[in-house]
Design a protein around this motif. Structure first.
Motif, PDB file in Angstrom:
ATOM      1  N   THR A 112       0.833  -1.206   0.000  1.00 44.66           N
ATOM      2  CA  THR A 112       0.000   0.000   0.000  1.00 44.66           C
ATOM      3  C   THR A 112       0.865   1.251   0.000  1.00 44.66           C
ATOM      4  O   THR A 112       0.581   2.219  -0.711  1.00 44.66           O
ATOM      5  N   ARG A 113       1.929   1.224   0.775  1.00 44.53           N
ATOM      6  CA  ARG A 113       2.839   2.369   0.821  1.00 44.53           C
ATOM      7  C   ARG A 113       3.482   2.592  -0.545  1.00 44.53           C
ATOM      8  O   ARG A 113       3.590   3.733  -1.014  1.00 44.53           O
ATOM      9  N   ALA A 114       3.896   1.518  -1.211  1.00 45.16           N
ATOM     10  CA  ALA A 114       4.504   1.645  -2.538  1.00 45.16           C
ATOM     11  C   ALA A 114       3.501   2.217  -3.545  1.00 45.16           C
ATOM     12  O   ALA A 114       3.848   3.093  -4.343  1.00 45.16           O
ATOM     13  N   ARG A 115       2.256   1.747  -3.477  1.00 44.39           N
ATOM     14  CA  ARG A 115       1.225   2.271  -4.389  1.00 44.39           C
ATOM     15  C   ARG A 115       0.946   3.740  -4.102  1.00 44.39           C
ATOM     16  O   ARG A 115       0.770   4.544  -5.025  1.00 44.39           O
ATOM     17  N   LEU A 116       0.907   4.103  -2.833  1.00 40.09           N
ATOM     18  CA  LEU A 116       0.677   5.497  -2.460  1.00 40.09           C
ATOM     19  C   LEU A 116       1.801   6.390  -2.969  1.00 40.09           C
ATOM     20  O   LEU A 116       1.546   7.469  -3.523  1.00 40.09           O
ATOM     21  N   GLU A 117       3.043   5.948  -2.811  1.00 40.73           N
ATOM     22  CA  GLU A 117       4.175   6.738  -3.296  1.00 40.73           C
ATOM     23  C   GLU A 117       4.131   6.895  -4.810  1.00 40.73           C
ATOM     24  O   GLU A 117       4.425   7.973  -5.341  1.00 40.73           O
ATOM     25  N   ALA A 118       3.744   5.829  -5.514  1.00 35.99           N
ATOM     26  CA  ALA A 118       3.631   5.912  -6.978  1.00 35.99           C
ATOM     27  C   ALA A 118       2.535   6.896  -7.371  1.00 35.99           C
ATOM     28  O   ALA A 118       2.715   7.712  -8.287  1.00 35.99           O
ATOM     29  N   LEU A 119       1.405   6.843  -6.681  1.00 33.76           N
ATOM     30  CA  LEU A 119       0.312   7.777  -6.979  1.00 33.76           C
ATOM     31  C   LEU A 119       0.699   9.216  -6.647  1.00 33.76           C
ATOM     32  O   LEU A 119       0.354  10.144  -7.393  1.00 33.76           O
ATOM     33  N   GLU A 120       1.423   9.419  -5.558  1.00 36.97           N
ATOM     34  CA  GLU A 120       1.878  10.771  -5.212  1.00 36.97           C
ATOM     35  C   GLU A 120       2.805  11.312  -6.296  1.00 36.97           C
ATOM     36  O   GLU A 120       2.713  12.482  -6.673  1.00 36.97           O
ATOM     37  N   ALA A 121       3.698  10.464  -6.801  1.00 37.24           N
ATOM     38  CA  ALA A 121       4.605  10.890  -7.865  1.00 37.24           C
ATOM     39  C   ALA A 121       3.823  11.237  -9.129  1.00 37.24           C
ATOM     40  O   ALA A 121       4.104  12.238  -9.805  1.00 37.24           O
ATOM     41  N   LYS A 122       2.810  10.428  -9.441  1.00 40.48           N
ATOM     42  CA  LYS A 122       1.995  10.680 -10.626  1.00 40.48           C
ATOM     43  C   LYS A 122       1.221  11.990 -10.486  1.00 40.48           C
ATOM     44  O   LYS A 122       1.139  12.785 -11.428  1.00 40.48           O
ATOM     45  N   VAL A 123       0.649  12.232  -9.318  1.00 41.79           N
ATOM     46  CA  VAL A 123      -0.082  13.480  -9.078  1.00 41.79           C
ATOM     47  C   VAL A 123       0.861  14.673  -9.196  1.00 41.79           C
ATOM     48  O   VAL A 123       0.525  15.689  -9.810  1.00 41.79           O
ATOM     49  N   ALA A 124       2.051  14.554  -8.632  1.00 44.36           N
ATOM     50  CA  ALA A 124       3.020  15.652  -8.722  1.00 44.36           C
ATOM     51  C   ALA A 124       3.384  15.923 -10.180  1.00 44.36           C
ATOM     52  O   ALA A 124       3.483  17.088 -10.605  1.00 44.36           O
ATOM     53  N   GLU A 125       3.557  14.858 -10.952  1.00 43.69           N
ATOM     54  CA  GLU A 125       3.877  15.027 -12.374  1.00 43.69           C
ATOM     55  C   GLU A 125       2.719  15.710 -13.109  1.00 43.69           C
ATOM     56  O   GLU A 125       2.932  16.633 -13.908  1.00 43.69           O
ATOM     57  N   LEU A 126       1.495  15.273 -12.841  1.00 39.51           N
ATOM     58  CA  LEU A 126       0.325  15.889 -13.492  1.00 39.51           C
ATOM     59  C   LEU A 126       0.165  17.344 -13.074  1.00 39.51           C
ATOM     60  O   LEU A 126      -0.198  18.196 -13.893  1.00 39.51           O
ATOM     61  N   GLU A 127       0.435  17.649 -11.826  1.00 37.90           N
ATOM     62  CA  GLU A 127       0.349  19.041 -11.364  1.00 37.90           C
ATOM     63  C   GLU A 127       1.391  19.899 -12.068  1.00 37.90           C
ATOM     64  O   GLU A 127       1.110  21.035 -12.464  1.00 37.90           O
ATOM     65  N   THR A 128       2.586  19.347 -12.247  1.00 35.75           N
ATOM     66  CA  THR A 128       3.635  20.085 -12.942  1.00 35.75           C
ATOM     67  C   THR A 128       3.238  20.334 -14.390  1.00 35.75           C
ATOM     68  O   THR A 128       3.388  21.441 -14.906  1.00 35.75           O
ATOM     69  N   ARG A 129       2.712  19.296 -15.049  1.00 34.36           N
ATOM     70  CA  ARG A 129       2.263  19.449 -16.444  1.00 34.36           C
ATOM     71  C   ARG A 129       1.152  20.486 -16.548  1.00 34.36           C
ATOM     72  O   ARG A 129       1.159  21.322 -17.449  1.00 34.36           O
ATOM     73  N   THR A 130       0.198  20.425 -15.647  1.00 28.03           N
ATOM     74  CA  THR A 130      -0.921  21.368 -15.670  1.00 28.03           C
ATOM     75  C   THR A 130      -0.431  22.788 -15.435  1.00 28.03           C
ATOM     76  O   THR A 130      -0.849  23.720 -16.134  1.00 28.03           O
ATOM     77  N   ALA A 131       0.455  22.964 -14.488  1.00 30.48           N
ATOM     78  CA  ALA A 131       0.983  24.293 -14.200  1.00 30.48           C
ATOM     79  C   ALA A 131       1.774  24.826 -15.389  1.00 30.48           C
ATOM     80  O   ALA A 131       1.674  26.006 -15.742  1.00 30.48           O
ATOM     81  N   THR A 132       2.535  23.959 -16.036  1.00 27.83           N
ATOM     82  CA  THR A 132       3.318  24.378 -17.193  1.00 27.83           C
ATOM     83  C   THR A 132       2.407  24.738 -18.361  1.00 27.83           C
ATOM     84  O   THR A 132       2.627  25.723 -19.054  1.00 27.83           O
ATOM     85  N   THR A 133       1.373  23.951 -18.555  1.00 30.43           N
ATOM     86  CA  THR A 133       0.426  24.199 -19.654  1.00 30.43           C
ATOM     87  C   THR A 133      -0.353  25.487 -19.421  1.00 30.43           C
ATOM     88  O   THR A 133      -0.556  26.278 -20.344  1.00 30.43           O
ATOM     89  N   GLN A 134      -0.751  25.755 -18.213  1.00 24.00           N
ATOM     90  CA  GLN A 134      -1.533  26.945 -17.907  1.00 24.00           C
ATOM     91  C   GLN A 134      -0.696  28.215 -18.024  1.00 24.00           C
ATOM     92  O   GLN A 134      -1.198  29.260 -18.365  1.00 24.00           O
ATOM     93  N   HIS A 135       0.578  28.130 -17.727  1.00 20.92           N
ATOM     94  CA  HIS A 135       1.433  29.317 -17.745  1.00 20.92           C
ATOM     95  C   HIS A 135       2.173  29.511 -19.074  1.00 20.92           C
ATOM     96  O   HIS A 135       2.865  30.509 -19.250  1.00 20.92           O
ATOM     97  N   ALA A 136       2.015  28.597 -19.993  1.00 19.59           N
ATOM     98  CA  ALA A 136       2.692  28.720 -21.289  1.00 19.59           C
ATOM     99  C   ALA A 136       1.930  29.768 -22.118  1.00 19.59           C
ATOM    100  O   ALA A 136       0.709  29.825 -22.098  1.00 19.59           O
ATOM    101  N   PRO A 137       2.647  30.586 -22.879  1.00 21.55           N
ATOM    102  CA  PRO A 137       1.983  31.577 -23.726  1.00 21.55           C
ATOM    103  C   PRO A 137       1.194  30.896 -24.829  1.00 21.55           C
ATOM    104  O   PRO A 137       1.608  29.900 -25.401  1.00 21.55           O
ATOM    105  N   ALA A 138       0.019  31.428 -25.102  1.00 25.09           N
ATOM    106  CA  ALA A 138      -0.834  30.865 -26.161  1.00 25.09           C
ATOM    107  C   ALA A 138      -0.258  31.214 -27.511  1.00 25.09           C
ATOM    108  O   ALA A 138       0.175  32.328 -27.763  1.00 25.09           O
ATOM    109  N   GLU A 139      -0.285  30.285 -28.428  1.00 23.94           N
ATOM    110  CA  GLU A 139       0.285  30.521 -29.757  1.00 23.94           C
ATOM    111  C   GLU A 139      -0.772  30.732 -30.778  1.00 23.94           C
ATOM    112  O   GLU A 139      -1.838  30.356 -30.796  1.00 23.94           O
TER     113      GLU A 139
END
Length: 90
Positions: free
Chosen positions: A63-90
């Motif tokens: 369970t701990r391993a699955r939780l850590e994997a999910l936390e890493a995935k959420v952090a990655e998705l948050e980073t992608r979302t933040a990068t996408t939202q702050h990128a200039p529109a083309e």
């Protein structure tokens, strides 16, 4: 449930009574009575078997391993979302 100290005190007094009786009991009888006394005392405690403990430790580790994997995935998705939202529109 008795607190551990009270349980051990009761166990000790009963064992003393068994060993210091007027009519000394045969060793096998003392062992049988002490075994029954210990089993009775342990049944009053919230104990689990070693097998159950080990099994639950494995479940917890998975369970701990699955939780850590999910936390890493959420952090990655948050980073992608933040990068996408702050990128200039083309």
């Amino acid at each position: 449930m008795l607190p551990p100290k009270a349980l051990l005190d009761a166990l000790s007094s009963q064992a003393s009574r068994l060993l210091s009786g007027d009519n000394p009991l045969p060793r096998s009888e003392i062992e049988a009575q002490l075994k029954a006394l210990l089993q009775s005392s342990f049944s009053k405690l919230d104990l689990v078997s070693r097998e159950e403990f080990d099994s639950q430790m494995l479940v917890l580790a998975r369970t701990r391993a699955r939780l850590e994997a999910l936390e890493a995935k959420v952090a990655e998705l948050e980073t992608r979302t933040a990068t996408t939202q702050h990128a200039p529109a083309e």
